[in-house]
Design a protein around this motif. Structure first.
Motif, PDB file in Angstrom:
ATOM      1  N   ARG A  20      41.774  35.735  56.963  1.00 15.40           N
ATOM      2  CA  ARG A  20      41.205  36.964  57.515  1.00 15.40           C
ATOM      3  C   ARG A  20      41.665  38.180  56.723  1.00 15.40           C
ATOM      4  NH1 ARG A  20      38.949  35.532  62.318  1.00 15.40           N
ATOM      5  NH2 ARG A  20      39.677  33.571  63.244  1.00 15.40           N
ATOM      6  N   THR A  21      42.883  38.115  56.196  1.00 16.56           N
ATOM      7  CA  THR A  21      43.416  39.162  55.320  1.00 16.56           C
ATOM      8  C   THR A  21      44.085  38.480  54.144  1.00 16.56           C
ATOM      9  OG1 THR A  21      43.851  40.609  57.203  1.00 16.56           O
ATOM     10  CG2 THR A  21      44.960  41.148  55.143  1.00 16.56           C
ATOM     11  N   ASP A  22      43.792  38.942  52.933  1.00 16.66           N
ATOM     12  CA  ASP A  22      44.336  38.341  51.720  1.00 16.66           C
ATOM     13  C   ASP A  22      44.680  39.471  50.757  1.00 16.66           C
ATOM     14  OD1 ASP A  22      44.862  37.101  49.320  1.00 16.66           O
ATOM     15  OD2 ASP A  22      43.186  35.700  49.425  1.00 16.66           O
ATOM     16  N   ASP A  23      45.984  39.764  50.626  1.00 23.23           N
ATOM     17  CA  ASP A  23      46.421  40.862  49.769  1.00 23.23           C
ATOM     18  C   ASP A  23      46.726  40.410  48.343  1.00 23.23           C
ATOM     19  OD1 ASP A  23      46.177  42.778  51.687  1.00 23.23           O
ATOM     20  OD2 ASP A  23      48.292  42.796  52.268  1.00 23.23           O
ATOM     21  N   ALA A  24      46.208  39.258  47.935  1.00 19.90           N
ATOM     22  CA  ALA A  24      46.514  38.742  46.602  1.00 19.90           C
ATOM     23  C   ALA A  24      46.015  39.666  45.499  1.00 19.90           C
ATOM     24  CB  ALA A  24      45.898  37.353  46.416  1.00 19.90           C
ATOM     25  N   GLY A  25      45.070  40.548  45.817  1.00 18.42           N
ATOM     26  CA  GLY A  25      44.585  41.478  44.801  1.00 18.42           C
ATOM     27  C   GLY A  25      45.674  42.370  44.257  1.00 18.42           C
ATOM     28  N   ASP A  26      46.750  42.566  45.018  1.00 18.66           N
ATOM     29  CA  ASP A  26      47.867  43.372  44.532  1.00 18.66           C
ATOM     30  C   ASP A  26      48.528  42.727  43.313  1.00 18.66           C
ATOM     31  OD1 ASP A  26      48.034  45.672  46.299  1.00 18.66           O
ATOM     32  OD2 ASP A  26      48.501  44.246  47.877  1.00 18.66           O
ATOM     33  N   GLU A  27      48.311  41.439  43.117  1.00 20.04           N
ATOM     34  CA  GLU A  27      48.950  40.753  41.993  1.00 20.04           C
ATOM     35  C   GLU A  27      48.369  41.155  40.645  1.00 20.04           C
ATOM     36  OE1 GLU A  27      50.471  36.784  44.385  1.00 20.04           O
ATOM     37  OE2 GLU A  27      48.489  36.785  43.477  1.00 20.04           O
ATOM     38  N   ARG A  28      47.355  42.011  40.648  1.00 19.48           N
ATOM     39  CA  ARG A  28      46.864  42.561  39.387  1.00 19.48           C
ATOM     40  C   ARG A  28      47.943  43.411  38.711  1.00 19.48           C
ATOM     41  NH1 ARG A  28      44.694  45.566  43.497  1.00 19.48           N
ATOM     42  NH2 ARG A  28      44.979  47.831  43.394  1.00 19.48           N
ATOM     43  N   HIS A  29      48.952  43.836  39.497  1.00 16.93           N
ATOM     44  CA  HIS A  29      50.047  44.629  38.939  1.00 16.93           C
ATOM     45  C   HIS A  29      51.042  43.765  38.160  1.00 16.93           C
ATOM     46  CE1 HIS A  29      48.904  48.250  41.179  1.00 16.93           C
ATOM     47  NE2 HIS A  29      48.750  47.486  42.243  1.00 16.93           N
ATOM     48  N   LEU A  30      50.951  42.456  38.283  1.00 19.42           N
ATOM     49  CA  LEU A  30      51.874  41.565  37.585  1.00 19.42           C
ATOM     50  C   LEU A  30      51.511  41.437  36.115  1.00 19.42           C
ATOM     51  CD1 LEU A  30      52.265  38.605  40.121  1.00 19.42           C
ATOM     52  CD2 LEU A  30      54.020  40.266  39.488  1.00 19.42           C
ATOM     53  N   HIS A  31      52.529  41.338  35.254  1.00 21.83           N
ATOM     54  CA  HIS A  31      52.278  41.045  33.845  1.00 21.83           C
ATOM     55  C   HIS A  31      53.490  40.308  33.275  1.00 21.83           C
ATOM     56  CE1 HIS A  31      55.025  44.270  32.508  1.00 21.83           C
ATOM     57  NE2 HIS A  31      54.506  44.974  33.504  1.00 21.83           N
ATOM     58  N   PRO A  32      53.305  39.513  32.223  1.00 24.06           N
ATOM     59  CA  PRO A  32      54.397  38.680  31.700  1.00 24.06           C
ATOM     60  C   PRO A  32      55.620  39.465  31.258  1.00 24.06           C
ATOM     61  CG  PRO A  32      52.289  37.935  30.859  1.00 24.06           C
ATOM     62  CD  PRO A  32      52.024  39.226  31.565  1.00 24.06           C
ATOM     63  N   GLY A  33      55.447  40.738  30.938  1.00 21.39           N
ATOM     64  CA  GLY A  33      56.594  41.540  30.529  1.00 21.39           C
ATOM     65  C   GLY A  33      57.620  41.740  31.624  1.00 21.39           C
ATOM     66  N   GLN A  34      57.262  41.400  32.875  1.00 17.18           N
ATOM     67  CA  GLN A  34      58.198  41.524  33.990  1.00 17.18           C
ATOM     68  C   GLN A  34      59.145  40.332  34.102  1.00 17.18           C
ATOM     69  OE1 GLN A  34      55.253  42.034  37.067  1.00 17.18           O
ATOM     70  NE2 GLN A  34      55.395  44.270  37.029  1.00 17.18           N
ATOM     71  N   VAL A  35      58.937  39.308  33.303  1.00 21.35           N
ATOM     72  CA  VAL A  35      59.835  38.153  33.331  1.00 21.35           C
ATOM     73  C   VAL A  35      61.180  38.568  32.737  1.00 21.35           C
ATOM     74  CG1 VAL A  35      60.211  35.785  32.543  1.00 21.35           C
ATOM     75  CG2 VAL A  35      57.899  36.567  33.095  1.00 21.35           C
ATOM     76  N   PRO A  36      62.282  38.471  33.482  1.00 22.55           N
ATOM     77  CA  PRO A  36      63.595  38.839  32.941  1.00 22.55           C
ATOM     78  C   PRO A  36      63.910  38.036  31.679  1.00 22.55           C
ATOM     79  CG  PRO A  36      63.733  38.550  35.317  1.00 22.55           C
ATOM     80  CD  PRO A  36      62.373  38.048  34.899  1.00 22.55           C
TER      81      PRO A  36
END
Length: 310
Positions: free
Chosen positions: A98-114
């Motif tokens: 009914r609600t799916d906030d997965a669209g926020d994952e567009r903010h993810l990028h591989p450069g965030q991997v420590p």
């Protein structure tokens, strides 16, 4: 786990959210959730784990209760965003989001991997906001220093396949191990029967070192590797809440593989872990796993593998 000293063996890319779950028996149960959290906690029963992704700023995530099992140095919190999934199951176990906030994952990028995560032996990519995001990670991780020989696995959701089958098929080709459910396998192959989907997957990975594992809820899973198909039954348990079982299965499977387990052994272990998850709402069984129960279930399935096709 000392985040400054310990490099994880497996890195999970996925999020931590809050799930609101409704079943025919109970309505509106609110618990910790997110594919990344389920996969990481399941993997932590077998190896050391780092988690990369978005984290909800909901009060349920305060204090990050998954510590010390999972190193969360790669998690990013979006201020003001209570990442949520509102999931409803019918009497047949079919889910509606009914609600799916997965669209926020567009903010993810591989450069965030420590940087210290890049020495991991494996990476598991949960179903992100869209398959293109998974592809971006898979491609970048293959190219980054220290990750060229790492094992990459991934999972998906039916909605992602329906929206972009072509990209999911590319993701299948980019992985060492791909995990999907029976409905997802049929959608991926664009067929209406499981037997045809398994045949298509066998042709897709045949002759390569890649493999696919197709989960089948309380029936266990099918392992497609080389030109053979094996069925691994699960440990039978009543499903109170199936949310997260697929992600937990995939995380446990990935952990076993980076620790050198043979694929069929890994599949049995993953089935046992998934059987713990469905017994109650949320990931409580993974936050404080009963290892004796887990090992008992693994042992019960040790001789239950059946070859079903080639």
């Amino acid at each position: 786990m000392d985040a400054d000293l310990v490099a994880p063996r497996l890195v999970v890319v996925g999020g931590v959210s809050v799930d609101r779950i409704s079943t025919p028996q109970r309505c509106g149960v609110q618990v910790l959730g997110g594919g990344g959290l389920y996969a990481a906690l399941a993997a932590a029963t077998r190896t050391t784990v780092g988690l990369v992704g978005l984290c909800s700023d909901h009060p349920l995530t305060a204090g990050r209760p998954w510590r010390p099992a999972v190193d969360g140095a790669g998690l990013v919190t979006l201020p003001g965003r209570h990442l949520t999934f509102d999931i409803s199951y019918d009497q047949h176990g079919q889910a509606t989001y009914r609600t799916d906030d997965a669209g926020d994952e567009r903010h993810l990028h591989p450069g965030q991997v420590p940087p210290r995560y890049l020495t991991a032996a494996g990476f598991h990519l949960c179903a992100l906001g869209d398959p293109v995001a998974q592809l971006r990670y898979a491609t970048a991780l293959r190219a980054m220093a220290g990750t060229g020989q790492a094992r990459i696995s991934a999972g998906t959701f039916l909605a992602r396949i329906v929206a972009d089958r072509r990209s999911v098929r590319r993701m299948l080709d980019a992985c060492d191990v791909f995990v999907c459910s029976v409905p997802e396998a049929m959608a991926l192959a664009d067929v209406g029967r499981l037997v045809d989907a398994l045949a298509w997957l066998t042709r897709s990975v045949g002759g390569s070192k890649r493999s696919v594992v197709v989960t089948d809820a309380d029936q266990g899973c099918y392992v497609v590797a080389g030109k053979a198909i094996h069925r691994v039954p699960t440990f039978p348990r009543p499903a109170v809440d199936p949310t997260g079982a697929g992600e937990a299965f995939a995380g446990a499977l990935a952990a076993c593989m980076v620790e050198g387990d043979e694929l069929m052994t890994a599949a049995r272990y993953a089935c046992a872990v998934a059987s713990l998850v469905v017994e109650d709402f949320g990931p409580a069984a993974l936050l404080q796993p009963n290892r004796q129960v887990l090992e008992t279930r693994v042992a019960a399935m040790r001789r239950a593998v059946v070859e079903v096709g080639s």
